[in-house]
Structures are given as structure tokens and as C-alpha cells.
Design a protein around this motif. Structure first.
Motif, PDB file in Angstrom:
ATOM      1  N   UNK A   1       0.808  -1.224   0.000  1.00 16.00           N
ATOM      2  CA  UNK A   1       0.000   0.000   0.000  1.00 16.00           C
ATOM      3  C   UNK A   1       0.841   1.274   0.000  1.00 16.00           C
ATOM      4  N   UNK A   2       2.140   1.142   0.177  1.00 12.98           N
ATOM      5  CA  UNK A   2       3.088   2.275   0.098  1.00 12.98           C
ATOM      6  C   UNK A   2       4.490   1.704   0.349  1.00 12.98           C
ATOM      7  N   UNK A   3       5.474   2.563   0.458  1.00 16.57           N
ATOM      8  CA  UNK A   3       6.822   2.075   0.721  1.00 16.57           C
ATOM      9  C   UNK A   3       6.953   1.498   2.122  1.00 16.57           C
ATOM     10  N   UNK A   4       6.369   2.162   3.083  1.00 14.98           N
ATOM     11  CA  UNK A   4       6.465   1.732   4.487  1.00 14.98           C
ATOM     12  C   UNK A   4       5.890   0.329   4.668  1.00 14.98           C
ATOM     13  N   UNK A   5       4.773   0.085   4.019  1.00 17.53           N
ATOM     14  CA  UNK A   5       4.116  -1.222   4.092  1.00 17.53           C
ATOM     15  C   UNK A   5       5.074  -2.312   3.596  1.00 17.53           C
ATOM     16  N   UNK A   6       5.728  -2.049   2.471  1.00 18.96           N
ATOM     17  CA  UNK A   6       6.654  -3.024   1.897  1.00 18.96           C
ATOM     18  C   UNK A   6       7.871  -3.240   2.778  1.00 18.96           C
ATOM     19  N   UNK A   7       8.402  -2.157   3.333  1.00 17.64           N
ATOM     20  CA  UNK A   7       9.605  -2.275   4.169  1.00 17.64           C
ATOM     21  C   UNK A   7       9.296  -3.051   5.441  1.00 17.64           C
ATOM     22  N   UNK A   8       8.131  -2.806   6.037  1.00 15.64           N
ATOM     23  CA  UNK A   8       7.730  -3.566   7.226  1.00 15.64           C
ATOM     24  C   UNK A   8       7.568  -5.044   6.890  1.00 15.64           C
ATOM     25  N   UNK A   9       6.982  -5.293   5.717  1.00 13.02           N
ATOM     26  CA  UNK A   9       6.774  -6.680   5.292  1.00 13.02           C
ATOM     27  C   UNK A   9       8.113  -7.418   5.190  1.00 13.02           C
ATOM     28  N   UNK A  10       9.074  -6.770   4.542  1.00 12.22           N
ATOM     29  CA  UNK A  10      10.380  -7.421   4.339  1.00 12.22           C
ATOM     30  C   UNK A  10      11.099  -7.614   5.673  1.00 12.22           C
ATOM     31  N   UNK A  11      11.160  -6.545   6.456  1.00 11.90           N
ATOM     32  CA  UNK A  11      11.955  -6.594   7.692  1.00 11.90           C
ATOM     33  C   UNK A  11      11.327  -7.563   8.697  1.00 11.90           C
ATOM     34  N   UNK A  12      10.025  -7.423   8.910  1.00  9.90           N
ATOM     35  CA  UNK A  12       9.379  -8.271   9.926  1.00  9.90           C
ATOM     36  C   UNK A  12       9.106  -9.675   9.404  1.00  9.90           C
ATOM     37  N   UNK A  13       9.025  -9.802   8.088  1.00 12.52           N
ATOM     38  CA  UNK A  13       8.752 -11.114   7.503  1.00 12.52           C
ATOM     39  C   UNK A  13       9.998 -11.969   7.333  1.00 12.52           C
ATOM     40  N   UNK A  14      11.164 -11.355   7.498  1.00  9.08           N
ATOM     41  CA  UNK A  14      12.405 -12.122   7.316  1.00  9.08           C
ATOM     42  C   UNK A  14      13.165 -12.365   8.616  1.00  9.08           C
ATOM     43  N   UNK A  15      13.108 -11.379   9.519  1.00 12.07           N
ATOM     44  CA  UNK A  15      14.000 -11.450  10.681  1.00 12.07           C
ATOM     45  C   UNK A  15      13.317 -12.050  11.909  1.00 12.07           C
ATOM     46  N   UNK A  16      14.063 -12.843  12.639  1.00 11.94           N
ATOM     47  CA  UNK A  16      13.558 -13.459  13.874  1.00 11.94           C
ATOM     48  C   UNK A  16      14.621 -13.273  14.957  1.00 11.94           C
ATOM     49  N   UNK A  17      14.227 -13.363  16.234  1.00 14.16           N
ATOM     50  CA  UNK A  17      15.211 -13.228  17.303  1.00 14.16           C
ATOM     51  C   UNK A  17      16.421 -14.138  17.065  1.00 14.16           C
ATOM     52  N   UNK A  18      17.601 -13.562  17.282  1.00 14.48           N
ATOM     53  CA  UNK A  18      18.840 -14.321  17.048  1.00 14.48           C
ATOM     54  C   UNK A  18      19.468 -13.962  15.719  1.00 14.48           C
ATOM     55  N   UNK A  19      18.657 -13.404  14.793  1.00 16.34           N
ATOM     56  CA  UNK A  19      19.223 -12.978  13.502  1.00 16.34           C
ATOM     57  C   UNK A  19      19.988 -11.670  13.671  1.00 16.34           C
TER      58      UNK A  19
END
Ligand code: PLP
Length: 383
Positions: free
Chosen positions: A73-91
């Protein structure tokens, strides 16, 4: 319409190409249906338009398969998707010290949840260097994410060199192209960009509510939003196939139709012509700003090293005062303050007042540039 000189295209581009208005309007009036949700011919027509835009985006950015294009829906939406969708504790993730809040804030939240984040330091002009990235990489580094060009300093990064170093360590390289997409060619395969995040409403000249995450291959991004997709409705679980995995819920189909029209417009005009026109505007603006002793410009001195934006301050005036003067007396629409990037301002010592940013666009006229230059000259001499 107010008779303003609009030089705030880094926030959102305006005006849009005529075909974008017409296509979004026509979609809402004449098609209107929910793409992929029903078998009737209006829904099929809507679906065809959405899928055509997916193909246009894949081709525009050199992605191998339209399925690797996720609408956001915008740039922020995409960046949140990538960052939160890829990273997990310990990464471990690496970003820079000049990012927009839409990169730095999601990472900050994850830092509090056990993701380790390292900040690559930019030089005084906002440039990042691959040789400084190399020592920051670790075996557990999963993601390197940074902007192609800072929305404050404007410096365009050497993406190919940065991506190459990230890959040597097996990390994914994600690029926030909010200030470069639609302004200059971006070939994901040639540059080695694993994941590209673009807003539609800035340089891509599309309506609000549009954007995309585009990948070179399925990077395993997990959705934060499960729901209806129009496929596999019988399953209790959200489907894993792309693009559905990351597109739960109804799409902004009218906006996507407009995005398709915008990309066709950019292709017809020629991206290199657009880049040349915008670089010429920037050269003129830089020359006029550099001629004033009271002005401090942030970022590279030459237009060749920058995206189409320039942030500066006039000694003796706050950025808000300058913005007020330009708006009230000269009908110039630029942007004072911190530009949602306090990190950039801290890096160049302009926090907390910020700076004033001018960002011409493809539709900025020579008259607008001249008027802004005349306004700045007079303000510097009289205020
Ligand atoms: C560098 C950068 N990244 C991300 C964003 C966020 O994009 P959006 O406003 O589409 O959410 C912006 C917006 O100004 C930006 O300049």
C-alpha cells in the motif's frame, strides 16, 4: 487549484500523468469488481489489469517472474513486510545510520525483540562504502537493508558494490528505492538486489495506496497478514504460494490500474529521458543554492551523485521559517523539518531543527525552477 510551485515530489509526486487519472477513474466507474474473487467477467477484467501491472513491474525492474511482485500500500508497508517477515530473534541485520523511519523503526522494534542490528556509518555526504560494510558482516547476518538514496542527503549509493559484499557472506540484500524508482533505471539482476521495495506514489507517478516488494527469487518472507486471497478458500491456513502469501485481503485495484498506466507512461517517455530532465533541474537548483553564502547544502555537491532532491538551510532562519516564507510569499511547496529521517539529520548535525527540502519532479517546469531560485536569492539577501 492553488497556483503553487510544487517541489515536494520526494514526499509524493504531483501532478500525475493524465493517463493515470483516467485509468484509475475508468477502473472505478466501469470495472469496479474485486480482482480474483469472483468468476464474473468484471472480476476477471479487474484481475487481468492487476496481473498486467505485476508483469509491467517485473519487467521494469528486471525481476524474472511476475509472481515475485507483491503489491503493497506504500513504501512503508513493503519495508515492514520485508523486515518483519524475514527477521527473527537471534538474527543479525545491517542497515545504515541515515535511513528513513520506515526502515529504522521496524528494525528498532525488532531490536527490542532480540534481533541484533548494526548501523553502517555514512560519510559526511551520505555515501555508504562496501569496504566499510564488509567488516560488519557475520555468519548469522541475514539481511542488509538500506536506501538507494537518502530522502534528506540525496546521495545515490553504489548498490552493486554493497550487494556484492553482502552476498559474499550469504546475506540477502534489500533496497529501499523510495527516492530512485521511476527516476533512474534499476535492474535488480544486474545490481544484485535480492529484494526491492518501491512506493508507487512517488517517482513511479502512480496513485496513493500503491507500492510493491519485488524479489529475484522466493526469499521466504513470511506474511504478517493472513486472510482472503481468492484461492484455496477451503484451507484453514493462508496459502503459501506467491504472490498470494503476502497479499491477504482486497487489493487497491484502482490504484494498481493507475500504477500500470504510470509505468506505461514512464516507458513511453523513456526512463533515461526522465533521468536527464530531472538531473538538469537539479543542476540548476544546486547552482542557485551554491551561489548564496548563507546557504548550507547537505549531501553531494554535484547533481550526478544525487537523486532529485536537495536539503539545505539558510543561516539565521529555521527550516520552518524558511518553509513559511516560501509558502506564504512565493507559493513554493517544499518540505521543512526532519523528513521522517531523524537519523540523517543527526548524521549531518541538523537535528532537531532539520532542513528545508526541494524536490522537483518530471512535471516541474523551467518557470517553477526559476521562480524558486529568484525566491531563494531574495530571501537570502533580505530576510
Ligand atoms: C527513503 C524513503 N524510504 C521510505 C519511505 C516511505 O515511503 P511511503 O511514504 O510510501 O510509505 C520514504 C518516504 O518518503 C522515503 O523517502
Amino acid at each position: 487549484m492553488l497556483n503553487m510551485h510544487y517541489l515536494d515530489n520526494a514526499a509524493t509526486s504531483w501532478p500525475k500523468p493524465e493517463a493515470v487519472y483516467q485509468t484509475a477513474d475508468k477502473f472505478m466507474r466501469e470495472i469496479g469488481a474485486n480482482p480474483g474473487r469472483s468468476g464474473h467477467c468484471l472480476a476477471k477484467q479487474a484481475d487481468t489489469i492487476v496481473e498486467e501491472t505485476r508483469e509491467l513491474l517485473a519487467e521494469f525492474f528486471g525481476a524474472p517472474d511476475p509472481k515475485l511482485v507483491t503489491f503493497t500500500f506504500n513504501g512503508t508497508d513493503g519495508l515492514n513486510l520485508v523486515i518483519k517477515g524475514l527477521l527473527a530473534p537471534g538474527d543479525h541485520a545491517i542497515t545504515s545510520n541515515i535511513e528513513h523511519n520506515s526502515v529504522s523503526r521496524p528494525l528498532r522494534r525488532l531490536e527490542q525483540q532480540g534481533v541484533d542490528v548494526t548501523y553502517l556509518q555514512a560519510d559526511a555526504n551520505g555515501l555508504l562504502f562496501a569496504e566499510n560494510l564488509a567488516p560488519l558482516l557475520r555468519p548469522e547476518t541475514k539481511l542488509v537493508i538500506m536506501s538507494h538514496a537518502s530522502n534528506v542527503l540525496g546521495a545515490v549509493q553504489d548498490v552493486a558494490a554493497l550487494a556484492k559484499v553482502a552476498h559474499q557472506n550469504g546475506a540477502l540484500f534489500a533496497l529501499d528505492a523510495a527516492q530512485t524508482a521511476g527516476h533512474q533505471p534499476i535492474d535488480m539482476q544486474a545490481l544484485g538486489i535480492d529484494i526491492l521495495v518501491v512506493p508507487g506514489h512517488k517517482g513511479l507517478l502512480a496513485p496513493y495506496g500503491t507500492g510493491a516488494v519485488i524479489s529475484l527469487r522466493d526469499a521466504g518472507i513470511l506474511p504478517w497478514r493472513d486472510g482472503g486471497t481468492g484461492i484455496k478458500s477451503d484451507s484453514r491456513m493462508h496459502p503459501n504460494e506467491l504472490p498470494y502469501r503476502l497479499e491477504g485481503g482486497t487489493l487497491n485495484a484502482a490504484g494498481i490500474a493507475g500504477l500500470g498506466a504510470a509505468i506505461k507512461f514512464i516507458n513511453a517517455e523513456g526512463l533515461t529521458n526522465i533521468a536527464a530532465k530531472e538531473s538538469n533541474d537539479m543542476q540548476q537548483l544546486l547552482a542557485c543554492l551554491q551561489a548564496e553564502e548563507r546557504i548550507t547544502i547537505y549531501g553531494p555537491r554535484s547533481a550526478a551523485e544525487r537523486a532529485g532532491l536537495v536539503a539545505f538551510n539558510v543561516a539565521g532562519l529555521s527550516s520552518a521559517e524558511l518553509g513559511q516564507l516560501l509558502n506564504d510569499d512565493w507559493r513554493v511547496a517544499g518540505r521543512p523539518g526532519l523528513h521522517c529521517s531523524p537519523l540523517s539529520h543527526r548524521a549531518v548535525g541538523t537535528f532537531p531543527d532539520g532542513s528545508y527540502r526541494l524536490s522537483p519532479g518530471y512535471f516541474t517546469t523551467p518557470n517553477a525552477i526559476e521562480s524558486v531560485c529568484a525566491a531563494i536569492r531574495q530571501i537570502c539577501r533580505e530576510q
